[in-house]
Design a protein around this motif. Structure first.
Motif, short mmCIF file in Angstrom:
data_model
loop_
_atom_site.label_atom_id
_atom_site.label_comp_id
_atom_site.label_asym_id
_atom_site.label_seq_id
_atom_site.Cartn_x
_atom_site.Cartn_y
_atom_site.Cartn_z
N ARG A 83 34.23 -2.24 9.44
CA ARG A 83 33.95 -1.17 8.04
C ARG A 83 32.74 -0.44 8.05
O ARG A 83 32.75 0.82 7.69
CB ARG A 83 34.08 -2.00 6.77
N ALA A 84 31.58 -0.73 8.75
CA ALA A 84 30.39 0.00 8.87
C ALA A 84 30.43 1.13 9.46
O ALA A 84 29.77 2.07 9.59
CB ALA A 84 29.42 -1.00 9.34
N LEU A 85 31.31 0.83 10.78
CA LEU A 85 31.63 1.96 11.52
C LEU A 85 32.62 3.18 10.92
O LEU A 85 32.81 4.07 11.75
CB LEU A 85 32.11 1.45 13.03
N GLY A 86 33.01 2.98 9.74
CA GLY A 86 34.09 3.84 9.07
C GLY A 86 35.26 3.84 9.39
O GLY A 86 36.19 4.50 8.87
N ALA A 87 35.75 2.48 9.87
CA ALA A 87 37.07 2.18 10.11
C ALA A 87 37.97 2.26 8.51
O ALA A 87 37.26 1.57 7.80
CB ALA A 87 37.28 1.02 10.73
N GLY A 88 38.97 2.66 8.40
CA GLY A 88 39.89 2.62 7.30
C GLY A 88 40.70 1.33 7.10
O GLY A 88 40.53 0.30 8.04
N SER A 89 41.24 1.19 5.81
CA SER A 89 41.70 -0.03 5.38
C SER A 89 43.07 -0.62 6.54
O SER A 89 43.15 -1.53 7.00
CB SER A 89 42.41 -0.18 3.95
N ALA A 90 43.74 0.61 6.64
CA ALA A 90 44.90 0.23 7.51
C ALA A 90 44.53 -0.03 8.90
O ALA A 90 45.08 -0.77 9.61
CB ALA A 90 45.82 1.58 7.54
N ARG A 91 43.24 0.61 9.36
CA ARG A 91 43.21 0.36 10.97
C ARG A 91 42.46 -0.98 10.96
O ARG A 91 42.53 -1.99 11.93
CB ARG A 91 41.80 1.07 11.28
N ILE A 92 41.55 -1.28 9.81
CA ILE A 92 41.16 -2.73 10.07
C ILE A 92 42.04 -3.92 9.81
O ILE A 92 42.05 -4.78 10.54
CB ILE A 92 40.21 -2.99 8.78
N LEU A 93 43.09 -3.78 9.10
CA LEU A 93 44.06 -4.81 8.90
C LEU A 93 45.06 -4.56 10.24
O LEU A 93 45.45 -5.73 10.83
CB LEU A 93 45.12 -4.43 7.76
N GLY A 94 45.38 -3.57 10.66
CA GLY A 94 46.52 -3.65 11.92
C GLY A 94 45.42 -3.71 13.22
O GLY A 94 46.15 -4.27 14.25
N ARG A 95 44.28 -3.46 13.45
CA ARG A 95 43.98 -3.37 14.58
C ARG A 95 42.77 -4.72 14.68
O ARG A 95 42.45 -5.30 15.88
CB ARG A 95 43.00 -2.50 15.02
#
Length: 296
Positions: free
Chosen positions: A193-205
């Motif tokens: 999240r601190a690196l700027g990842a979105g919610s979809a990316r955090i959930l999926g990856r």
């Protein structure tokens, strides 16, 4: 330390992890037996059109001159009231029963995964709304709800799968929600999240790949009960309709001829028993391997 060295160490660690998992799994004789039975059932289902001795009986043909012949050399499982070979019907019925159960579990994982992941990650009013809907479905006995939905939709394999899936996804939604709520507080999620990842990316990856183990364990255990539910709907007459062979339907038809012609009920019932037992044994083995908290 170079990237190549890190990659080699990561690959070596993964191989060691899988080697240990396989070693734990094969330590349990019952788990190995369950895996062997599951593989045998799947193989039979895949090869069913080519190994049945009387494919015309599977298509609905009858032979009244061969009614109620006891199990023997010509008919391994005997024949039914229409002179159809029970061995051919049971083997062909494995395709419907096994693949219907697999479809139910797959649909339940997808729907329950989407609902549970959204509710667990975002929380708030969205979590409340989705979980209250889930709780509402969980308060109704799954078999009764499946029977009601199947009766409303009508007979057919597709409608039966939809009816059962509607009653099964809430359990996966609750499981995945709980796992997501735990994982979203982990440091790797905070870093992403601190690196700027979105919610979809955090959930999926980052989150969902780390909660696969409990889902796989539950799915393996649920496969047996999904097959049993498919058979139950067929038994009460709102599942798959003849002439399509299905274990529950075969068992329902055979009850009218018990106990005189016992073989018409014994072999479909034994097929259901074997499938449920196999997936439960496999599920117990996978739980021991993938869930250290539940390991014996």
């Amino acid at each position: 330390m170079s990237d190549v060295t890190l990659l080699r160490r990561d690959t070596s660690a993964r191989r060691e992890m899988w080697a240990r998992a396989f070693y734990r799994f094969r330590q349990s004789l019952l788990s190995v037996v369950g895996l062997a039975l599951v593989l045998a059932l799947v193989l039979i289902a895949l090869l069913a059109p080519w190994i049945v001795p009387y494919p015309e009986h599977v298509a609905g043909a009858t032979d009244t001159a061969a009614r109620f012949i006891a199990p023997g050399r010509a008919y391994w499982f005997g024949t039914n009231a229409l002179g159809q070979d029970m061995f051919s019907l049971v083997v062909a019925g494995s395709r419907v029963s096994l693949f219907s159960g697999l479809a139910v579990v797959a649909i339940s994982i997808v729907v329950g995964g989407i609902v549970g992941a959204i509710a667990g990650y975002f929380g708030g009013w969205l979590d409340e709304a989705l979980m209250r809907l889930t709780d509402l479905l969980l308060t109704i006995p799954s078999l009764i709800l499946a029977m009601a939905v199947a009766a409303a939709l009508g007979s057919g394999i597709g409608n039966m799968i939809i009816a059962i899936s509607i009653t099964w996804w809430p359990a996966y939604a609750r499981l995945i929600r709980g796992e997501v709520m735990v994982k979203r507080e982990e440091q790797f999620v905070t870093a992403a999240r601190a690196l700027g990842a979105g919610s979809a990316r955090i959930l999926g990856r980052h989150i969902l790949p780390n909660i696969v183990s409990p889902v796989v364990v539950k799915a393996s255990l649920d496969m047996g009960f999904a097959i049993l539910t498919v058979a139950s709907l067929g038994f009460v007459g709102i599942g798959v309709k003849p002439p399509t062979p299905e274990w529950g339907t075969l068992l329902s038809i055979a009850r009218s001829y018990m106990p005189d012609y016992w073989w018409t009920a014994l072999f479909p019932g034994f097929a259901i028993f074997t499938a449920v037992l196999a997936f439960n044994l496999l599920g117990d083995g996978l739980r021991d391997v993938l869930d250290p908290r539940a390991r014996r």
